[in-house]
Design an enzyme around this catalytic site. Structure first.
Site, PDB file in Angstrom:
ATOM      1  N   VAL A   9       0.871  -1.174   0.000  1.00 29.97           N
ATOM      2  CA  VAL A   9       0.000   0.000   0.000  1.00 29.97           C
ATOM      3  C   VAL A   9       0.900   1.213   0.000  1.00 29.97           C
ATOM      4  O   VAL A   9       1.747   1.377   0.878  1.00 29.97           O
ATOM      5  CB  VAL A   9      -0.930   0.036   1.229  1.00 29.97           C
ATOM      6  N   SER A  10       0.729   2.077  -1.000  1.00 32.99           N
ATOM      7  CA  SER A  10       1.605   3.240  -1.120  1.00 32.99           C
ATOM      8  C   SER A  10       0.921   4.544  -0.765  1.00 32.99           C
ATOM      9  O   SER A  10       1.569   5.536  -0.489  1.00 32.99           O
ATOM     10  CB  SER A  10       2.162   3.329  -2.547  1.00 32.99           C
ATOM     11  N   THR A  11      -0.430   4.575  -0.788  1.00 31.72           N
ATOM     12  CA  THR A  11      -1.149   5.814  -0.508  1.00 31.72           C
ATOM     13  C   THR A  11      -2.363   5.544   0.347  1.00 31.72           C
ATOM     14  O   THR A  11      -2.877   4.434   0.388  1.00 31.72           O
ATOM     15  CB  THR A  11      -1.618   6.499  -1.818  1.00 31.72           C
TER      16      THR A  11
END
Length: 258
Positions: A9-11
């Site tokens: 998960v990056s954002t």
């Protein structure tokens, strides 16, 4: 059959859209159980907005991803299971590098949302479908980036802070939209320009030495180097109250230090 999972998960937006780490993990576990696969481990990367590239070594800098690739070397793995290939890469360069590493060990990718995906398939229809899905994902990211860029340009034209790390000498408190002067760091900025004016032939290193002897520190609490001194001198207009963002220059809303 031994497999490993990978989640990322990056954002915050990705998590809100149902791509949270927990959701990805549960989907991968259920998928492997359904197919009777031995899921050895699920590797994860969290809070990473992209992947830093080591261009000379051609490596991708993600801890979880690197651990997963090292695992492929130590164990006989058939598949890397992901919810979507976008968890593994978000650029063509990273995709090529990951494909290269997996092919070294004869490992393929199993994407739950892209059931026909394979790094080995040459079927034109599969290539077309997978390519279109990746292009759509890339288009959506570019669209979001464009909206953010337009907003930053508008703010910059008005002289407001358009985002990014606060310039040395200033700070931005959470919830506030504009920069505030950091009194201690502002004294260091003023001292740099004072020394430059008094001693125009001095090198950046010599100015840094004076700052360090006087007890001034960088944002990270470390001694000054010639690099930090040059950055300060290069931002003279900003310290005088002007704001520059790309080709946009306007009178800034921030308080001038010089």
């Amino acid at each position: 059959m031994n497999v490993v999972g990978y989640i990322r998960v990056s954002t915050q937006g990705q998590a809100k859209d149902g791509y949270s780490l927990k959701y990805q993990e549960e989907e991968i576990q259920a998928y492997c159980e359904k197919h009777g696969w031995n899921l050895i481990h699920i590797f994860r990367d969290e809070g990473i907005s992209g992947a830093k590239m080591n261009e000379e070594a051609l490596e991708v800098d993600r801890v979880g991803l690197q651990e997963m690739l090292a695992h492929l070397f130590a164990f006989q793995i058939k598949y890397v299971v992901v919810l979507n290939t976008s968890q593994l890469w978000r650029s063509d360069m990273v995709r090529v590098l990951i494909h290269r590493e997996l092919q070294k060990y004869g490992v393929d990718i199993k994407s739950i949302e892209q059931p026909n995906y394979s790094i080995y398939k040459k079927d034109p229809s599969d290539v077309l479908v997978n390519g279109l899905m990746e292009l759509l994902d890339q288009y959506q990211r570019l669209e979001i980036a464009l909206k953010l860029k337009k907003g930053r340009h508008k703010k910059a034209k008005e002289g407001g802070y358009a985002g990014g790390r606060a310039t040395f000498g200033y700070r931005k408190l959470r919830g506030e939209k504009e920069l505030r002067v950091d009194e201690d760091k502002a004294k260091a900025v003023q001292r740099v320009f004072e020394l430059r004016e008094q001693h125009p032939t001095w090198s950046f290193t010599r100015i840094a030495d004076v700052l360090n002897k006087e007890g001034h520190l960088t944002t990270q609490g470390k001694p000054f180097t010639k690099v930090q001194v040059k950055r300060i001198l290069d931002r003279k207009d900003f310290y005088k109250g002007m704001y520059t963002y790309g080709c946009i220059q306007a009178k800034g809303k921030h308080q001038a230090i010089l």
